[in-house]
Design a protein around this motif. Sequence first.
Motif, short mmCIF file in Angstrom:
data_model
loop_
_atom_site.label_atom_id
_atom_site.label_comp_id
_atom_site.label_asym_id
_atom_site.label_seq_id
_atom_site.Cartn_x
_atom_site.Cartn_y
_atom_site.Cartn_z
N UNK B 102 0.87 -1.18 0.00
CA UNK B 102 0.00 0.00 0.00
C UNK B 102 0.90 1.23 0.00
N UNK B 103 0.83 1.99 -1.07
CA UNK B 103 1.71 3.16 -1.21
C UNK B 103 0.92 4.44 -1.38
N UNK B 104 1.53 5.53 -0.92
CA UNK B 104 0.94 6.85 -1.10
C UNK B 104 1.51 7.52 -2.34
N UNK B 105 0.68 8.27 -3.02
CA UNK B 105 1.13 9.03 -4.19
C UNK B 105 0.04 10.03 -4.52
N UNK B 106 0.44 11.17 -5.03
CA UNK B 106 -0.56 12.18 -5.34
C UNK B 106 -0.72 12.39 -6.85
N UNK B 331 9.42 19.27 -0.14
CA UNK B 331 8.11 18.66 0.12
C UNK B 331 7.84 17.64 -0.98
N UNK B 332 7.89 16.36 -0.60
CA UNK B 332 7.67 15.29 -1.59
C UNK B 332 6.19 15.01 -1.83
N UNK B 333 5.33 15.90 -1.44
CA UNK B 333 3.88 15.79 -1.67
C UNK B 333 3.39 14.39 -1.23
N UNK B 334 2.97 13.55 -2.16
CA UNK B 334 2.43 12.24 -1.79
C UNK B 334 3.46 11.29 -1.21
#
Lengths: 86, 402
Positions: B102-106, B331-334
């Motif tokens: 489960x990974x985060x990304x924007x 800031x790497x956002x997601x």
Amino acid sequence: MDIKEQVIAIIAEQAVLEPSDVSPDSTLEDLGIDSLGLVESIFAIEEAFDISVPFNANAPEESDFDISSVASIIRGIETLIAEQKD
Amino acid sequence: MHRVVITGAGTINALGHNVPETLEAMREGRCGIGPIDIPDVDRLSIQIGGQVKGFEAEGLFNRQQIALYDRFTQFTLVAAREAIAQAGLEFSGDLAAKSGVVLGNSGGGMTTLDENYRSVYEAGKNRVHPFVVPKLMNNAAASHVSMEFNLKGPSFTVASACASSNHAMAQAFQMVRSGMAPVMITGGSESMLCFGGVKAWEGLRVMSKDACRPFSANRNGMVQGEGAGVFVFEEYDHARRRGAEILAEVAGFAMSSDAADIVMPSKQGAERAIAGALKDARLNPTDVCYINAHGTGTAANDKTECAAVADVFGAQADHLMISSTKSMHGHLIGGTGAVELLACIMALRDGVVAPTINYDEPDPECALDVVPNVAREAKVEAALSNAFAFGGLNAVLALKRI
């Protein structure tokens, strides 16, 4: 390079083989080219010859483009180039 | 309820191409932010970022993989390889069937979008490469991690802007804690430093043209970064049985929604997430020595975040350290919460608290110990990692030393 040589070069690159290892009788399956590889090859062919190939990955057998062997692909492309020349 | 521990960590970001390089830079308070090298940078009014430099996909991936992987997927795989190698896990049989990613990304494959929009709009081409969709979809990275490591359990991508990684890691944590999965690969990534990605952020007028200075009175906005952070979350007994090295324990989390404004943060929303994480982890405010702040360097975030921390911790707020490593990696956002979790691990495991660099002038509205400019040695028993996203979506993780 003629059309046949160019098509073989594109297919060989996709299959990570030398062009000499790609014979007209080979099927894409023989060469280890999967569905994504096929779509990428068709894109490369369209770019190389500036033609539009009527291939629908959703229903390959219904497409008006025979992909059963390297030879049939070359024939199809030769026809398309002749048709789309003008 | 199972205990959840971290048995592997991996990253690539502006500070380093792996965890040891990144932690060394954080200890030294080194800045990874500088001029960005992208096409048409002269048409941008913001020309700095925390860009990953010296990254060569050749050698890491074969030709077909390079054709299929957007930069954010490449970053994710680099970080996942490091994390899973450290954990020493191979996924087969029942372990493979239950473990997921489960990974985060924007933004998804922003570079792919940017290049192909150029091709059809600017260059007027009428044909795009067939891999555009599989490259740009923002679950691509999670899917490729699942394929490379044979992870067949619950796998998906979480998008909640700047809180994506924390939401993703909270989800993975829940799955391991509940017994649903023995191991989850989690974290996040982002690669938005392309012309369109930076241009979009310029529009909001919250970006700094010179530096990210969280909590400093002269702060003038955020700076974008890029990269990935990936972790192996493992059930404690599973890790112990196989003699794995344990980096830290994930003790709890909380999520909240401000339900207020699409960009302005709310103190109440942040407070509820911070207090909720303490409660979920069964921590008292006095147990927490370090908070990795969201600390974007914007006027709004930093004062709201400090006020929320002060309210939740009361008198203890004067005794804890809170730093923003965004001052170094941007800031790497997601992907930001994932890279920032490394600072929490360093505090808990190594007893070194990363600094907030570029701190020039105290701000009375941010009157906490922000570990200005120089890293500090301290014994840290518990730490929090904050993420407060645009859209008012908050996620806070609580970690403990083990």
